[in-house]
Design a protein around this motif. Structure first.
Motif, mmCIF file in Angstrom:
data_model
loop_
_atom_site.group_PDB
_atom_site.id
_atom_site.type_symbol
_atom_site.label_atom_id
_atom_site.label_comp_id
_atom_site.label_asym_id
_atom_site.label_seq_id
_atom_site.Cartn_x
_atom_site.Cartn_y
_atom_site.Cartn_z
ATOM 1 N N GLU A 185 0.833 -1.206 0.000
ATOM 2 C CA GLU A 185 0.000 0.000 0.000
ATOM 3 C C GLU A 185 0.867 1.255 0.000
ATOM 4 O OE1 GLU A 185 -3.120 1.905 3.129
ATOM 5 O OE2 GLU A 185 -3.604 -0.127 2.398
ATOM 6 N N ALA A 186 1.966 1.241 0.747
ATOM 7 C CA ALA A 186 2.868 2.391 0.775
ATOM 8 C C ALA A 186 3.509 2.601 -0.595
ATOM 9 C CB ALA A 186 3.943 2.189 1.836
ATOM 10 N N ALA A 187 3.942 1.502 -1.228
ATOM 11 C CA ALA A 187 4.544 1.607 -2.559
ATOM 12 C C ALA A 187 3.530 2.115 -3.572
ATOM 13 C CB ALA A 187 5.091 0.249 -2.983
ATOM 14 N N ARG A 188 2.299 1.659 -3.456
ATOM 15 C CA ARG A 188 1.248 2.110 -4.371
ATOM 16 C C ARG A 188 1.009 3.612 -4.226
ATOM 17 N NH1 ARG A 188 -2.633 -1.064 -2.634
ATOM 18 N NH2 ARG A 188 -2.024 -2.791 -3.981
ATOM 19 N N ALA A 189 1.024 4.107 -2.985
ATOM 20 C CA ALA A 189 0.812 5.536 -2.751
ATOM 21 C C ALA A 189 1.946 6.360 -3.349
ATOM 22 C CB ALA A 189 0.697 5.811 -1.253
ATOM 23 N N LEU A 190 3.184 5.886 -3.210
ATOM 24 C CA LEU A 190 4.320 6.600 -3.791
ATOM 25 C C LEU A 190 4.259 6.566 -5.320
ATOM 26 C CD1 LEU A 190 7.217 5.407 -1.447
ATOM 27 C CD2 LEU A 190 6.102 7.645 -1.457
ATOM 28 N N ALA A 191 3.852 5.417 -5.855
ATOM 29 C CA ALA A 191 3.726 5.306 -7.312
ATOM 30 C C ALA A 191 2.668 6.262 -7.849
ATOM 31 C CB ALA A 191 3.394 3.862 -7.695
ATOM 32 N N GLN A 192 1.569 6.406 -7.108
ATOM 33 C CA GLN A 192 0.522 7.327 -7.541
ATOM 34 C C GLN A 192 1.014 8.768 -7.495
ATOM 35 O OE1 GLN A 192 -2.727 6.303 -8.670
ATOM 36 N NE2 GLN A 192 -2.432 8.373 -9.476
ATOM 37 N N SER A 240 4.036 9.712 -7.912
ATOM 38 C CA SER A 240 4.950 9.859 -9.046
ATOM 39 C C SER A 240 4.175 10.017 -10.354
ATOM 40 C CB SER A 240 5.885 8.649 -9.122
ATOM 41 O OG SER A 240 6.750 8.754 -10.232
ATOM 42 N N ALA A 241 3.136 9.199 -10.532
ATOM 43 C CA ALA A 241 2.333 9.277 -11.757
ATOM 44 C C ALA A 241 1.628 10.614 -11.883
ATOM 45 C CB ALA A 241 1.313 8.136 -11.773
ATOM 46 N N ASP A 242 1.268 11.197 -10.749
ATOM 47 C CA ASP A 242 0.570 12.495 -10.751
ATOM 48 C C ASP A 242 1.542 13.669 -10.833
ATOM 49 O OD1 ASP A 242 -1.786 11.106 -10.539
ATOM 50 O OD2 ASP A 242 -1.996 11.408 -8.379
ATOM 51 N N GLY A 243 2.835 13.394 -10.880
ATOM 52 C CA GLY A 243 3.826 14.455 -10.997
ATOM 53 C C GLY A 243 4.188 15.132 -9.696
ATOM 54 N N ARG A 244 3.749 14.579 -8.570
ATOM 55 C CA ARG A 244 4.057 15.192 -7.276
ATOM 56 C C ARG A 244 5.367 14.679 -6.685
ATOM 57 N NH1 ARG A 244 -1.487 13.951 -6.595
ATOM 58 N NH2 ARG A 244 -0.928 12.128 -5.315
ATOM 59 N N ASN A 253 9.301 12.853 -7.709
ATOM 60 C CA ASN A 253 10.315 12.295 -8.594
ATOM 61 C C ASN A 253 10.754 10.947 -8.023
ATOM 62 O OD1 ASN A 253 12.720 11.599 -9.921
ATOM 63 N ND2 ASN A 253 13.274 13.745 -10.255
ATOM 64 N N PRO A 254 10.691 9.872 -8.811
ATOM 65 C CA PRO A 254 11.084 8.564 -8.275
ATOM 66 C C PRO A 254 12.481 8.560 -7.663
ATOM 67 C CG PRO A 254 10.009 8.294 -10.405
ATOM 68 C CD PRO A 254 10.183 9.767 -10.201
ATOM 69 N N GLN A 255 13.366 9.412 -8.165
ATOM 70 C CA GLN A 255 14.718 9.469 -7.618
ATOM 71 C C GLN A 255 14.741 10.020 -6.191
ATOM 72 O OE1 GLN A 255 17.295 8.111 -9.226
ATOM 73 N NE2 GLN A 255 15.753 7.514 -10.745
ATOM 74 N N ASP A 256 13.660 10.656 -5.783
ATOM 75 C CA ASP A 256 13.593 11.231 -4.442
ATOM 76 C C ASP A 256 13.050 10.245 -3.405
ATOM 77 O OD1 ASP A 256 14.582 13.629 -5.378
ATOM 78 O OD2 ASP A 256 12.586 14.458 -5.782
ATOM 79 N N ILE A 257 12.690 9.057 -3.841
ATOM 80 C CA ILE A 257 12.157 8.060 -2.904
ATOM 81 C C ILE A 257 13.303 7.483 -2.077
ATOM 82 C CG2 ILE A 257 10.970 5.853 -2.664
ATOM 83 C CD1 ILE A 257 9.470 6.489 -5.234
ATOM 84 N N THR A 258 13.185 7.602 -0.784
ATOM 85 C CA THR A 258 14.193 7.116 0.159
ATOM 86 C C THR A 258 13.531 6.148 1.148
ATOM 87 O OG1 THR A 258 13.746 8.919 1.710
ATOM 88 C CG2 THR A 258 15.445 9.308 0.010
ATOM 89 N N PRO A 259 14.323 5.378 1.872
ATOM 90 C CA PRO A 259 13.720 4.516 2.899
ATOM 91 C C PRO A 259 12.863 5.298 3.891
ATOM 92 C CG PRO A 259 15.973 3.837 2.505
ATOM 93 C CD PRO A 259 15.770 5.105 1.724
#
Length: 236
Positions: free
Chosen positions: A143-150, A152-156, A158-164
């Protein structure tokens, strides 16, 4: 003895063995769950004596929904009874109640009682008791990964900014520190889809006894063992 211990801030417990405890005594499984509720009281009291600030109990896993309907009904009734009977006691002991998991899957009556107890104890500050209900760590991380993916898809995002730490902030446990100590009863040597992300560096203590036989002295013993260990967090 209590004063000399290195006290963990957060203890998490896999409460295992209620059914086998009942079977050994020729009792129905629901009697094992009822006996286990007394061990919850013992652990809360021990945590308060030790100065532990957070206690997370694996009360009902997402896989538990696959159990027989009669057992699930009995477990929900036991949870409701626990909330009814312990809310006043939690107020007297200054214990705050919280819950993690897919609580929307709980029966409406159970959810209402849970919310009532959480709201009533919200201002308490001595110990935070966290019930993991309809909880599964893989579901939580997904669920957490899905929220981050959403995001990213919405432009809010950058995948490179995803940290632990960013992913951790989207977990159900985000308001709480990671457990320092994980305790499991019944002698099983597995994590059972419980707090897989959060216990990365937790110390683990296993007890062979079943959960209904777990008492204050056992929690003190677990903390004593924790105190003897040197937590290196991947270092030397």
């Amino acid at each position: 003895m209590v004063q000399d211990l290195q006290t963990p801030t957060h203890i998490a417990i896999i409460m295992d063995g209620n059914g086998r405890w009942a079977k050994e005594r020729g009792l129905p499984r629901r009697d094992g769950h009822r006996a286990g509720a007394e061990s919850v009281r013992e652990c809360v009291e021990a945590c308060k004596q030790l100065g532990v600030k957070f206690l997370t109990l694996y009360a009902f896993s997402s896989e538990n929904w696959n159990r027989p309907a009669a057992e699930i009904t009995a477990l929900m009734a036991l949870l409701e009874r626990f909330l009814d009977q312990k809310a006043e006691e939690m107020m007297k002991q200054n214990v705050r109640l919280q819950a993690i998991g897919q609580v929307d899957r709980l029966p409406e009556k159970t959810r209402a009682k849970l919310k009532g107890a959480i709201d009533r104890t919200a201002g308490n500050t001595s110990l935070t008791l966290i019930l993991a209900l309809s909880y599964g760590s893989r579901e939580e991380i997904t669920e957490a990964a899905r929220a981050l993916a959403q995001d990213s898809a919405d432009g809010r995002l950058n995948p490179q900014d995803i940290t632990p730490s960013l992913l951790a902030s989207r977990l159900w446990t985000a308001p709480f520190p990671d457990p320092d100590l994980l305790v499991r009863t019944s002698g099983e040597l597995r994590l059972s889809n419980f707090l897989l992300w959060q216990i990365s560096y937790a110390e683990i203590v296993i007890f062979k006894k079943f959960w209904p036989d777990f008492k204050q002295a056992d929690l003190f013993e677990a903390v004593q063992e924790y105190s003897r260990r040197h937590r290196r967090f991947g270092g030397l």
